[in-house]
Design an enzyme around this catalytic site. Structure first.
Site, PDB file in Angstrom:
ATOM      1  N   HIS A  76       0.839  -1.199   0.000  1.00 26.93           N
ATOM      2  CA  HIS A  76       0.000   0.000   0.000  1.00 26.93           C
ATOM      3  C   HIS A  76       0.869   1.243   0.000  1.00 26.93           C
ATOM      4  O   HIS A  76       2.018   1.218   0.429  1.00 26.93           O
ATOM      5  CB  HIS A  76      -0.950   0.021   1.197  1.00 26.93           C
ATOM      6  CG  HIS A  76      -0.260  -0.110   2.517  1.00 26.93           C
ATOM      7  ND1 HIS A  76       0.119  -1.321   3.049  1.00 26.93           N
ATOM      8  CD2 HIS A  76       0.126   0.822   3.414  1.00 26.93           C
ATOM      9  CE1 HIS A  76       0.699  -1.133   4.218  1.00 26.93           C
ATOM     10  NE2 HIS A  76       0.735   0.167   4.461  1.00 26.93           N
TER      11      HIS A  76
ATOM     12  N   HIS B  38       0.649   5.282   1.274  1.00 27.77           N
ATOM     13  CA  HIS B  38      -0.080   6.290   2.050  1.00 27.77           C
ATOM     14  C   HIS B  38      -0.046   7.611   1.281  1.00 27.77           C
ATOM     15  O   HIS B  38       1.022   8.047   0.844  1.00 27.77           O
ATOM     16  CB  HIS B  38       0.602   6.562   3.391  1.00 27.77           C
ATOM     17  CG  HIS B  38       0.636   5.390   4.332  1.00 27.77           C
ATOM     18  ND1 HIS B  38      -0.228   5.281   5.389  1.00 27.77           N
ATOM     19  CD2 HIS B  38       1.440   4.302   4.386  1.00 27.77           C
ATOM     20  CE1 HIS B  38       0.052   4.172   6.061  1.00 27.77           C
ATOM     21  NE2 HIS B  38       1.068   3.559   5.476  1.00 27.77           N
TER      22      HIS B  38
END
Ligand code: 5GP
Ligand code: ZN
Length: 130
Positions: A96, A98
Site C-alpha cells: 500500500h 499512504h
C-alpha cells in the site's frame, strides 16, 4: 485472506474514494491527517517493491487522482509514503501507499527523517556501482 484483500473485494467495509481496474483507494482507519488515504493493488503483494510494473503504473495514476481529489480540503502539501518491511513500519503485509495531506492550519504529526548518519558516501557509491 488479509484485511486489504477483503476491502479490495468489497468483503470488508471501507470508505473507498477511488477505484481503478487493478487498484483501490480508501480512507485510512487511523488517519494522520484529514483525508489520509491508502492506495492498494487489488491483488495481494506483500509490499510496494513486489508490485509488478503494470500495477505500479496504475498505483501512480491513482496517487495523482487521489491528490487531485484531496485538494478540496485545501492541503498545503502531501506526504506519499510506502513502508516496506516491519523495520520500516509496515504493519499490514499487503502492499500500500499512504497519501497524507498536510495542512498549514492544523498541527499534523510530522513525518521526520531524523538525524542523519555518519557515512562515507564515496564508499557507499563504490559498493553500489562496482
Ligand atoms: P503501514 O504501517 O502498514 O504502512 O500502514 C497500515 C495502515 O493501515 C495504518 O495507517 C492503519 O491505520 C491502516 N489500517 C489498518 N487496518 C485497517 C482497516 O481495517 N481499514 C482501514 N481503512 N485502514 C486500516
Ligand atoms: Zn492482501
Amino acid at each position: 485472506m488479509c484485511i486489504f484483500c477483503k476491502i479490495a473485494r468489497g468483503e470488508e467495509r471501507a470508505y473507498v474514494i477511488y477505484e481503478g481496474e487493478k487498484v483501490v483507494a480508501f480512507l485510512d482507519i487511523n488517519p494522520l491527517s484529514k483525508g489520509h488515504t491508502l492506495i492498494v493493488p487489488k491483488d495481494h503483494y506483500e509490499n510496494y517493491i513486489e508490485i509488478p510494473l503494470d500495477v505500479s503504473m496504475e498505483i501512480h495514476d491513482a496517487i495523482k487522482r487521489v491528490c487531485e481529489k484531496l485538494k478540496i480540503f485545501n492541503p498545503a502539501g502531501f506526504n506519499i509514503v510506502a513502508n516496506v518491511g516491519r523495520k520500516a513500519g509496515q504493519v499490514i503485509m499487503h502492499a500500500h501507499v499512504h497519501v497524507i495531506p498536510r495542512y498549514d492550519r492544523e498541527e499534523s504529526r510530522p513525518i521526520e527523517f531524523g538525524k542523519s548518519i555518519e557515512v562515507d558516501l564515496d564508499e557507499v557509491y563504490r559498493e553500489l556501482t562496482c
